[in-house]
Design an enzyme around this catalytic site. Structure first.
Site, PDB file in Angstrom:
ATOM      1  N   LYS A   1       0.769  -1.195  -0.154  1.00  0.00           N
ATOM      2  CA  LYS A   1       0.104   0.104  -0.114  1.00  0.00           C
ATOM      3  C   LYS A   1       0.882   1.232  -0.352  1.00  0.00           C
ATOM      4  O   LYS A   1       0.796   2.286  -0.809  1.00  0.00           O
ATOM      5  CB  LYS A   1      -1.085   0.372   1.472  1.00  0.00           C
ATOM      6  CG  LYS A   1      -1.760   1.018   1.309  1.00  0.00           C
ATOM      7  CD  LYS A   1      -2.669   1.405   2.663  1.00  0.00           C
ATOM      8  CE  LYS A   1      -3.582  -0.263   2.551  1.00  0.00           C
ATOM      9  NZ  LYS A   1      -5.015  -0.099   1.973  1.00  0.00           N
TER      10      LYS A   1
ATOM     11  N   ARG B   1      -3.172   2.829   8.362  1.00  0.00           N
ATOM     12  CA  ARG B   1      -3.215   1.204   8.112  1.00  0.00           C
ATOM     13  C   ARG B   1      -2.016   0.622   8.443  1.00  0.00           C
ATOM     14  O   ARG B   1      -0.632   1.277   8.238  1.00  0.00           O
ATOM     15  CB  ARG B   1      -4.033   2.008   6.255  1.00  0.00           C
ATOM     16  CG  ARG B   1      -5.717   2.121   6.643  1.00  0.00           C
ATOM     17  CD  ARG B   1      -5.839   2.300   4.823  1.00  0.00           C
ATOM     18  NE  ARG B   1      -7.543   2.062   5.024  1.00  0.00           N
ATOM     19  CZ  ARG B   1      -7.662   3.317   4.225  1.00  0.00           C
ATOM     20  NH1 ARG B   1      -7.006   4.386   4.262  1.00  0.00           N
ATOM     21  NH2 ARG B   1      -9.131   3.682   4.540  1.00  0.00           N
TER      22      ARG B   1
ATOM     23  N   GLY C   1      -7.767  -8.247   5.152  1.00  0.00           N
ATOM     24  CA  GLY C   1      -8.735  -8.512   6.109  1.00  0.00           C
ATOM     25  C   GLY C   1      -7.948  -8.516   7.709  1.00  0.00           C
ATOM     26  O   GLY C   1      -8.449  -8.895   8.455  1.00  0.00           O
TER      27      GLY C   1
ATOM     28  N   MET D   1      -4.746  -7.758   9.319  1.00  0.00           N
ATOM     29  CA  MET D   1      -4.880  -6.345  10.637  1.00  0.00           C
ATOM     30  C   MET D   1      -4.923  -5.653  10.828  1.00  0.00           C
ATOM     31  O   MET D   1      -6.367  -5.942   9.797  1.00  0.00           O
ATOM     32  CB  MET D   1      -2.930  -6.442   9.587  1.00  0.00           C
ATOM     33  CG  MET D   1      -2.471  -7.446   9.943  1.00  0.00           C
ATOM     34  SD  MET D   1      -0.197  -7.335   9.533  1.00  0.00           S
ATOM     35  CE  MET D   1      -0.621  -7.028   7.600  1.00  0.00           C
TER      36      MET D   1
ATOM     37  N   ARG E   1      -3.864  -1.336  -6.533  1.00  0.00           N
ATOM     38  CA  ARG E   1      -2.489  -2.568  -6.790  1.00  0.00           C
ATOM     39  C   ARG E   1      -3.335  -2.863  -8.184  1.00  0.00           C
ATOM     40  O   ARG E   1      -4.382  -2.953  -8.766  1.00  0.00           O
ATOM     41  CB  ARG E   1      -3.819  -2.839  -5.568  1.00  0.00           C
ATOM     42  CG  ARG E   1      -4.546  -3.416  -5.727  1.00  0.00           C
ATOM     43  CD  ARG E   1      -5.052  -4.429  -3.963  1.00  0.00           C
ATOM     44  NE  ARG E   1      -5.899  -4.126  -3.589  1.00  0.00           N
ATOM     45  CZ  ARG E   1      -6.716  -4.344  -2.379  1.00  0.00           C
ATOM     46  NH1 ARG E   1      -6.445  -5.087  -1.614  1.00  0.00           N
ATOM     47  NH2 ARG E   1      -8.476  -4.591  -2.407  1.00  0.00           N
TER      48      ARG E   1
ATOM     49  N   HIS F   1      -7.826 -44.449  -9.929  1.00  0.00           N
ATOM     50  CA  HIS F   1      -8.572 -44.342 -10.827  1.00  0.00           C
ATOM     51  C   HIS F   1      -9.252 -43.726 -11.980  1.00  0.00           C
ATOM     52  O   HIS F   1      -9.130 -43.273 -12.641  1.00  0.00           O
ATOM     53  CB  HIS F   1      -9.018 -45.916 -11.066  1.00  0.00           C
ATOM     54  CG  HIS F   1      -9.645 -46.598 -12.190  1.00  0.00           C
ATOM     55  ND1 HIS F   1     -10.606 -46.289 -12.587  1.00  0.00           N
ATOM     56  CD2 HIS F   1      -8.960 -47.183 -13.226  1.00  0.00           C
ATOM     57  CE1 HIS F   1     -11.053 -46.398 -13.673  1.00  0.00           C
ATOM     58  NE2 HIS F   1      -9.381 -47.269 -14.130  1.00  0.00           N
TER      59      HIS F   1
ATOM     60  N   SER G   1      10.644 -42.669 -20.686  1.00  0.00           N
ATOM     61  CA  SER G   1       9.902 -42.190 -20.337  1.00  0.00           C
ATOM     62  C   SER G   1       9.867 -42.370 -19.179  1.00  0.00           C
ATOM     63  O   SER G   1       9.247 -43.242 -17.978  1.00  0.00           O
ATOM     64  CB  SER G   1       8.052 -42.758 -21.198  1.00  0.00           C
ATOM     65  OG  SER G   1       7.108 -41.805 -20.745  1.00  0.00           O
TER      66      SER G   1
ATOM     67  N   CYS H   1       5.045 -39.039 -18.854  1.00  0.00           N
ATOM     68  CA  CYS H   1       3.976 -39.421 -19.465  1.00  0.00           C
ATOM     69  C   CYS H   1       2.974 -39.539 -17.726  1.00  0.00           C
ATOM     70  O   CYS H   1       1.818 -40.274 -17.793  1.00  0.00           O
ATOM     71  CB  CYS H   1       3.690 -40.316 -19.687  1.00  0.00           C
ATOM     72  SG  CYS H   1       4.363 -42.469 -19.016  1.00  0.00           S
TER      73      CYS H   1
ATOM     74  N   TYR I   1      10.188 -34.051 -23.594  1.00  0.00           N
ATOM     75  CA  TYR I   1       8.915 -34.015 -23.412  1.00  0.00           C
ATOM     76  C   TYR I   1       8.128 -34.033 -22.531  1.00  0.00           C
ATOM     77  O   TYR I   1       9.344 -34.950 -22.158  1.00  0.00           O
ATOM     78  CB  TYR I   1       8.014 -35.353 -25.310  1.00  0.00           C
ATOM     79  CG  TYR I   1       8.498 -36.021 -24.800  1.00  0.00           C
ATOM     80  CD1 TYR I   1       6.932 -37.423 -24.152  1.00  0.00           C
ATOM     81  CD2 TYR I   1       9.233 -36.393 -25.233  1.00  0.00           C
ATOM     82  CE1 TYR I   1       7.076 -37.734 -23.936  1.00  0.00           C
ATOM     83  CE2 TYR I   1       9.565 -38.171 -25.495  1.00  0.00           C
ATOM     84  CZ  TYR I   1       8.039 -39.122 -24.537  1.00  0.00           C
ATOM     85  OH  TYR I   1       8.015 -40.762 -24.108  1.00  0.00           O
TER      86      TYR I   1
END
Lengths: 928, 928
Positions: B29, B99, B108, B110, B359, B475, B801, B868, B888
């Site tokens: 802030k 603040r 929310g 603090m 922000r 599964h 793989s 895979c 890959y």
């Protein structure tokens, strides 16, 4: 020194070109024949064609090196000179034996040709010379047959097919109405030779070679060829012998023990191979050939008076005093030279003693032990050498009863030799019945498809255990070995039918109450009562192990859950408990009830109240253990198995419920009805809990520290019991060293969580008693991730104990309870070299252990490292653990002696290796 | 530049001492307030006390650095100068907001105090000055209440306890018979202030502070204190925010939007956060304070005409044209400066626009996508930056239907969000029924305790799948994700009772045929039919992914077992199949029959005959796949699951047999009797086979290559089908690149065994067709030992793989089907940071993958490496796979877009890291 291209090595007393150290080049037989010659021992002269020729032969499409023929001829001449006979001379023919001889003995695998050098003409000369036509023709008949089989390839490849020569012999005997080969007369033998040659001509399209020189080259080629025959290759595959090594060929002058009553032949051991007793031991036959000793037509006689079993036995010692004395002298020379018990073959030809073979004698473990110890005491061996002479694995046989080796056994099936020993009893199929019958003094064998922790009482009560499923480290196998109880596991040939109270093998069925016997050392299942012999632990046993203790670096602990086990292990030399599995304490009736209450509890409060009932019992358990171990460290593992193991199986519950429900119909009494309904409700609750706890893969499920993390009150209770017991013991003057071990850790955070509880309870309990205790908190390293994160975990662990059973299961993806279905096949096919639950998989699992050792030590220099898997009692694995620097191994009580010896051998082998590194040349010289 | 000891940083338009880059020191802030000032944007002046003070404060037992007071006073003076008002001056009082503001937003968590600087005297001055006594007294009432709650600690810690101030307000309202706070008049407010102060005195023993300076220091201390309150600590623990960072405190002049009709307050986004549309988007209220926008008493109005929903809405754009134009200009400045969509707060006080916050704006994934693409097209972002603006994981939401966010849902349980999407249908408990009902056009949800391969047809037919057991990679979850089918798995709250055809949640029971809805993205189970919205894939989606493709190095493949899956994956941008699980092809009726025949066969001959029936079907399967992939590589895994998965379960068979047997009694017809007896025999045979195949831990049992090794004819059939299909396709002009993959390898020898069969069959089939094929034979690396032996295995493998699912199971000792029982608990307790089946465990499993990659490549430089497992579709894992150099990743079709984007981000993150390494100082400067 041999020249670079020398392929043939001559041997004759004091004239040998070879020696025992040249075993790689000359093979075992050839090297030892040369060596005996070097020692001045009479050996029929001959020559060895080296293994290099064999290698050359295979690399050059069955061609010999070009100088070979000349070398062979030159050496043949030398043999003729030595013997004063001539090869191929009908008047006084020199005959040869042609034998294979590899670096390592491969009994019966390769081919041999005897009596080589005979033909139609020479056989007549021999008959005349020996004045014994039958001897001459029988020799010729044998030669043609052997040569036909071996060299000309008439021997059938398939064992079940009939040898054409045997067929001819059988036909002749049938026609002549005789039964024994010895009844064949000269005419018969001549007929046979003729027939043999006819069939050879028919099958090979060639005449049988009459030229002795052609015969010789044929036999040499055949021996080289036999290196690559199917059974030899298979034998090498199984025994891990390199196909590259090749075989040597020994061509040696024939001598005959069957030339009259001044001739004899025999085999002997320089010491008794059964007992190890330091006395010459062997058998012989007068006027006989080697084959006759084996054939069993005549009973061989003891070589000395001491060996006489019957009064009318006549010994060589009495009958041929001079030759016996000469042999005794040779025995002494050989033992002093080889510094080991020898297995020898000799022939006496017309009063002349000839040695045909010497090699290291095979022996029982009892003999090995006695020989090693006594040879040290006789000054022949150092202690270190003596220690290396005994196979640690075999010590097992000394600790268990064995079957009488003279009994005839009806073996009906063979399973895995899961836990050694010999057991006989009546078949029962249920653990409770086993306990009941054993309590009534009956010997029982517990037969199960598989065992579970609930069966422990019955397993303990039974004489032996037989299961149809599971591997060498299945529940049955592990528990049985821990108990030192005979067990045959994973006997897949048998089919257990609980409902019929029988098991079936092929078309046989064995019923409850039938007698069977188990050989836990071979895996054999025997029908009926097989007679056993009790083991005897000799003084040599303890002597050798004390020598081992003085040399080994590894500490040997034991896996023990009861004071009885602990005491047994201490007797065997254990110096602490490396693994106490607390769950085994929960299976007694009263504890199981409280345990089930705990499991059925829906919230921590109820759980705590059930655990409170277990606390005093656990405390007593630990007091018992601490007392038994009296100051030695005691490693206690917190609860490990999944909780469903403490409930009846779902199937069991379903069947029970079905029964109860079917019963309802027949009940007329209201209060009885209420009872049954209540029982139904209880079982339905149990079933529903069992359902909810059921797991697809319990091995990888909610167990180990996962239990203690989800139910901290469980760890709390166990910690309380441990420290309460320790404080009370210390108060009573008993030294205590508790080491609390958290199982199935995968991350530092899990150990932090459990250690916090343990340390808090320890503090509270010590404060309550006003006593300070030395204790440690550590972890099992039994999952690959734990090994990989060892550096992290070591920060909060006082020790690691490698759980190589589970580490093997997860690293190889191999459930030890299921692997029996394919692992034997894998090993048979050579895909795995060893059963990984028996011998540590050093490349895979071992690499993880090494990672954990290195990274654990890097993170915490003084972290204590040990191993408590089954591998802790297996010699090759122990050597590995020694090498990578563990501090202790822990194994079942009955394997403690094995571990002690193996740990000492590991040190000695390491020393030898270091020596090699320091002086590699010295070693190279020895090797050539 | 800040001096080393500067603790307080002033901000006001063009006069700021801070900037956005100082976020660590000033909090989010404070840094952004300074930054806006630097940009010349009107911001009420104020100052930020740095996070260093917070750290100091905690390290020194709640003491401030000694110079702090002087610095605060100095800056307070500067604010007074800027505002032309004086703190504590009753005539024209300067009031402050105080603040918190941490480095990362903690919404929310603090505390905040507004209107600080009022007391009994000043409130009267304010009333006079504003000519609005109610405004002044309401401000004072709010201040006393907030200060009492936050600074003096009267706010109850337990949410359920009543706030003492609210109690007083409620009582007053009750006495005055009014309902709303706004109905309270000045007298009421004065009464409340008096009562508030009374209760503060009673509870704290101190009077409410009248001195504004005392109030200020109290508020500063309270904000620092709130950093360590319980909920803030917990929030940080959950979100992985360091407790060390501390918070800044922002003290800022108050401005008021409720000073009349020339005042207003509002919140806005610089673009539409739902759709991403490039249009100013927000709400405001005339004559109101920030709280009023939230409180819902008045309906906020759209800030521009475009946002009008109703005709009578009045927009800021129309009502305050000048101020709206000013805000639009600020919007432009902020977007161009921050190069991102902003979330802003503004207040208009008497026609003056003040910015209170800016922000980064939160947004939906659709908006994120559109904003990123359009900002690139507007020249604000490079392609690379645009790519980093979208969270790949969230792309999932774009591909599945979602529930209407405006609908009210009756959520009855929550399970694991196993496969995203929204599904509605009638409950069925059985896969066959699901298929049947779906065939009749009915929407069904398949509810199972767990699913098995036999359920696949039903799963495919159902709209969604709900299971009560199993984890994110059970599964059900894996198959559903593969199908892009909505699935909620492991919903342990529900209890499925098949026999009653219902499932139970607490006291609710849901019956077969009832309507339920599943939210696969949240895991919610909803009673009834929840309305859904269909997904729309925008052009931006494809545009962004094309940019990704141009940057990523990893190739993206898919896990697909059918031509349909394969086509879907290609649509989504897959460039090959990385895993085809052949077993899924065996579950159709006709195939299952042949498969069971194969399993029941007792010898290779019968097995071959059953396999022969499967061959043509498998061949057709592969032709379909090759055609669909048209030249892309297709990796086909040989049979993997244990054979018992193809048989009915033991329980099922037992129940069936029981049924059949109970039926026997009622049968009078002999041929019917025969039929039933035959069926009994068949089922008994099946049961006996199922018994013999039953495994304790099927995950670690006889599966994977172990099947192909024990039954070579199985591998042979599959290889035949593959090469037959490939040859026929090539013959028809379709390019084919088969890669055959052997699962569950632990040693080189296993692969050698299987490769020999595959190569032989390939040769024979190619010869038969006269066609040459490029094909590869490789292996899954899915067991720790395979990873550890990779150097060995690579010698005979064309590719690896990584099967990270099984590798995770074994490395962590964690059955994915059972882990649901404790894994959520582990994550909740922070023992595991992530669900290891979702995000790759990089330390443990990842280390094994790295070992295998390095040693595999060392042994064979050009070995192809891919993955895979499920992790192939998870962004953080993909980044890891990129980094260690795989070629890959393969994932389910619906995750292909995620993988494409994640793979590109991995490249960009790597580039950024390399940049850092090259020029670390530059980076350091930015960070400060």
């Amino acid at each position: 020194m041999k020249s670079k291209t020398q392929s043939v090595f001559f041997f004759a007393a004091n004239k040998s070109e070879g020696s025992a150290s040249m075993v790689n080049l000359l093979g075992g037989k050839g090297a030892n024949l040369s060596e005996m010659c070097n020692l001045g021992i009479p050996v029929p002269p001959g020559f060895t064609i080296s293994t290099d020729v064999s290698t050359y032969y295979y690399k050059h499409k069955n061609q010999y090196p070009k100088d070979l023929e000349a070398e062979v001829l030159k050496n043949l001449q030398r043999v003729e000179d030595e013997m004063g006979k001539t090869f191929g001379d009908p008047k006084d023919p020199l005959l040869f034996s042609v034998r294979s001889g590899a670096r390592v003995s491969m009994p019966g695998m390769m081919d041999t040709v005897l009596n080589l050098g005979l033909n139609e003409k020479i056989v007549e000369g021999l008959a005349e010379l020996t004045n014994n036509p039958r001897f001459a023709w029988d020799s010729y008949r044998r030669f043609v047959q052997m040569y036909g089989d071996v060299v000309l390839g008439l021997k059938p490849i398939n064992k079940n097919d009939v040898d054409p020569f045997e067929e001819i012999i059988d036909k002749r005997k049938h026609n002549r109405h005789i039964e024994l080969d010895t009844e064949l007369d000269v005419e018969d033998l001549k007929f046979l030779v003729k027939e043999f040659k006819r069939v050879i001509k028919a099958r090979t399209d060639n005449d049988f070679p009459e030229d002795p020189m052609v015969q010789l080259w044929g036999a040499i080629g055949a021996v080289f060829g036999s290196w690559m025959n199917q059974r030899a290759k298979k034998y090498r595959d199984i025994n891990g012998i390199s196909h590259e090594w090749g075989t040597a060929v020994n061509v040696q002058a024939m001598v005959y023990g069957n030339m009259g009553n001044d001739s004899a032949t025999g085999v002997a051991f320089t010491r008794n191979p059964s007992t190890g007793e330091n006395r010459f031991f062997g058998e012989y036959l007068v006027n006989a050939q080697g084959e006759d000793v084996v054939a069993g037509v005549r009973t061989p006689q003891p070589i000395n008076r001491n060996g006489k079993k019957k009064l009318d036995d006549y010994s060589l010692e009495s009958l041929m005093q001079k030759q016996y004395k000469q042999l005794k002298n040779i025995r002494k020379i050989l033992e002093e030279h080889y510094r080991d018990m020898q297995d020898i073959e000799f022939t006496i030809e017309r009063e002349n003693v000839w040695m045909l073979q010497t090699r290291r004698g095979k022996r029982t473990v009892a003999a090995a032990l006695r020989i090693a110890v006594e040879m040290h005491e006789e000054g022949m061996l150092t202690k270190e050498e003596a220690l290396l002479r005994v196979d640690p694995e075999q010590l097992d046989y000394l600790l268990h009863p064995t079957f009488d080796p003279n009994a005839t056994l009806n073996v009906i099936a063979t399973g895995l030799p899961a836990s050694p020993g010999a057991a006989t009893g009546r078949v029962v199929f249920n653990a409770d019945e086993a306990e009941e019958k054993a309590a009534n003094g009956k010997d029982v064998i517990l037969v199960r498809i598989e065992t579970s922790p609930e069966d422990i009482g019955g397993m303990n009560a039974a004489k032996g255990i037989l299961t149809s499923r599971g591997g060498m480290t299945s529940h049955a196998a592990v528990v049985a070995r821990g108990m030192g109880k005979c067990c045959v596991a994973g006997c897949e040939e048998i089919f257990v039918v609980y409902s019929a109270r029988q098991f079936v093998i092929g078309d046989k069925s064995i019923n409850e109450g039938d007698w069977i016997s188990l050989n836990g050392s071979t895996g054999e299942v025997i029908l009926g009562k097989a007679p056993t012999i009790e083991p005897e632990v000799s003084g040599n046993f303890n002597k050798l192990l004390e020598w081992a203790d003085a040399i080994k670096r590894l500490e040997i602990r034991t896996n023990a859950d009861t004071p009885e086990d602990a005491k047994k292990a201490i007797e065997f030399g254990a110096k602490g408990i490396g693994l106490c599995r607390t769950e085994h304490m929960f299976f007694q009736e009263d504890r199981l009830t409280a345990m089930r209450e705990m499991i059925m509890a829906d919230n921590p409060l109820w759980r705590r109240s059930a655990l409170a009932k277990l606390l005093p019992m656990q405390t007593e358990d630990f007091i018992g253990l601490f007392e038994a171990m009296d100051g030695y460290p005691v490693t206690i593992r917190t609860l490990d198995p999944p909780l469903h193991e403490f409930l009846p199986s779902r199937l069991e519950l379903m069947v029970k419920l079905l029964d109860l429900k079917l019963n309802l119909k027949g009940i007329n009494d209201l209060s009885e009805m209420d009872n049954v309904l209540k029982e139904i409700r209880i079982n339905e609750d149990l079933l529903s809990k069992a359902e909810s706890l059921n797991e697809f893969n319990p091995m990888l499920g909610k167990r180990g520290c996962r239990l203690g993390i989800m139910y901290p009150e469980l760890t709390e209770m166990q910690a309380k019991a441990i420290f309460e017991a320790a404080c009370r013991c210390k108060h009573n003057g008993i030294a205590v060293r508790p080491e609390i071990m958290v199982p199935l850790i995968t991350s530092k955070e899990e150990l932090v969580h459990q250690k916090e509880i343990i340390d808090r309870v320890a503090r509270d309990t010590m404060d309550k008693h006003g006593i300070e205790l030395d204790y440690m908190v550590g972890t099992m390293i039994e999952l690959p991730r734990a090994a990989l994160m060892a550096g992290d975990i070591a920060q909060v662990a006082d020790f690691f104990s490698f759980g190589t059973n589970d580490l093997t299961q997860t690293t190889l993806g191999l459930s030890r309870d299921d692997a029996g279905k394919f692992l034997p096949f894998y090993i048979e096919k050579g895909i795995y070299k060893n059963e990984p639950f028996q011998k540590l998989d050093q490349d895979g699992v071992g690499r993880l252990v090494k990672i954990a050792v290195n990274e654990g030590r890097e993170a915490k220099e003084n972290i204590k490292l040990g191993i408590c898997g089954e591998h802790g009692g297996e010699p090759s694995s122990i050597e590995f653990f020694h090498k990578i620097g563990l501090e202790y191994v822990s194994c079942s009580p009955y394997r403690v002696p094995i571990a002690r010896l193996a740990a000492a051998q590991a040190v000695l082998k390491e020393r030898a290796e270091n020596q090699k590194k320091v002086n590699p040349k010295k070693d190279a010289l020895i090797k050539v």
